[in-house]
Design an enzyme around this catalytic site. Structure first.
Site, short mmCIF file in Angstrom:
data_model
loop_
_atom_site.label_atom_id
_atom_site.label_comp_id
_atom_site.label_asym_id
_atom_site.label_seq_id
_atom_site.Cartn_x
_atom_site.Cartn_y
_atom_site.Cartn_z
N HIS A 19 13.16 -2.39 1.54
CA HIS A 19 12.16 -1.67 2.34
C HIS A 19 12.35 -1.98 3.83
O HIS A 19 12.28 -1.10 4.68
CB HIS A 19 10.73 -2.09 1.96
CG HIS A 19 10.33 -1.76 0.55
ND1 HIS A 19 9.78 -2.69 -0.31
CD2 HIS A 19 10.39 -0.60 -0.16
CE1 HIS A 19 9.50 -2.12 -1.48
NE2 HIS A 19 9.87 -0.86 -1.41
N LYS A 43 -0.35 2.08 -9.68
CA LYS A 43 0.47 1.08 -10.37
C LYS A 43 -0.39 -0.16 -10.47
O LYS A 43 -1.14 -0.46 -9.55
CB LYS A 43 1.70 0.74 -9.53
CG LYS A 43 2.69 1.88 -9.38
CD LYS A 43 3.87 1.42 -8.55
CE LYS A 43 4.91 2.50 -8.42
NZ LYS A 43 6.04 2.08 -7.56
N ARG A 93 17.45 5.33 -3.35
CA ARG A 93 18.39 4.30 -3.78
C ARG A 93 19.49 4.85 -4.67
O ARG A 93 20.60 4.40 -4.63
CB ARG A 93 17.64 3.20 -4.54
CG ARG A 93 16.73 2.37 -3.67
CD ARG A 93 15.74 1.61 -4.49
NE ARG A 93 14.94 2.53 -5.27
CZ ARG A 93 14.14 2.19 -6.26
NH1 ARG A 93 14.06 0.93 -6.60
NH2 ARG A 93 13.43 3.09 -6.90
N SER A 131 10.75 -3.42 -6.57
CA SER A 131 9.70 -4.43 -6.58
C SER A 131 9.44 -4.93 -8.00
O SER A 131 9.24 -6.13 -8.22
CB SER A 131 8.42 -3.88 -5.95
OG SER A 131 8.66 -3.56 -4.61
#
Ligand code: COA
Length: 167
Positions: A19, A43, A93, A131
């Site tokens: 990030h 989440k 990504r 993450s």
């Protein structure tokens, strides 16, 4: 001249070097970047919104003069409009990110045609980081120093040591 503001939004649970690499590159493209932490718990987050904001602030320190860290809830596009921003920054990504990101960019563009989504390719060193993966490694007692700033690594260790202690 009007300031060009972009929003780099995410859950950032927690912020990673991936990030921060995207953030650094975005700072050269806009007058101001607002790193906007989503407060809504879509989440199941390990860190609270306030903790995630604090971790980002500590991690970036005085490194950037044109970055602000904030928290938002509700629709991202409403937050973008409220901040008078012209763009949303997202990191890509892998191909697997593409479909979801395309949908997000499309819905946001339909909601407000004036706002562009700008994709930056995550650099090779960080393309495999997420993450969730980092949290899994930390949970199982692995070393995450390579993937996250020292303050985040320390917080993850503390969080999971406490959890392991409670089991
Ligand atoms: N390096 C490393 N990891 C990266 C990365 C990078 N450059 N870019 C993304 N990731 C990872 C994140 O760590 C995260 O991993 P995880 O799923 O394991 O936690 C994943 O990619 C994507 O997370 P993130 O970039 O934080 O986005 P998100 O999908 O969690 O959050 C919001 C996206 C908050 C911007 C989006 O949900 C949103 O806009 N919410 C508000 C409601 C809204 O307006 N929705 C759209 C219209 S319905």
């Amino acid at each position: 001249m009007k300031k060009k503001i972009a929003i780099y939004a995410g859950t950032f649970d927690p912020v990673t070097y991936g990030h921060l690499n995207i953030l650094k590159r975005a700072t050269t493209m806009f007058d101001e970047i607002i790193m906007a932490v989503s407060a809504d718990n879509y989440k199941q987050t390990v860190f609270t919104g306030e903790e995630r904001v604090k971790l980002i602030r500590e991690a970036i320190g005085d490194n950037f003069t044109n970055v602000r860290v904030d928290m938002f809830s509700g629709l991202l596009i409403h937050y973008v409009e409220q901040q008078h921003a012209c763009a949303i920054i997202r990191g890509l990504r892998a191909i697997s990110d593409f479909e979801y990101e395309m949908q997000m960019a499309s819905i946001n563009s339909h909601l407000d045609r004036r706002v562009e989504t700008i994709f930056l390719m995550t650099d090779n060193d960080h393309s495999f980081i997420s993450s969730s993966l980092i949290k899994k490694v930390a949970l199982l007692g692995g070393d995450v120093d390579e993937f996250v700033p020292p303050n985040v690594a320390a917080c993850l260790r503390k969080k999971y040591e406490k959890r392991r202690g409670n089991e």
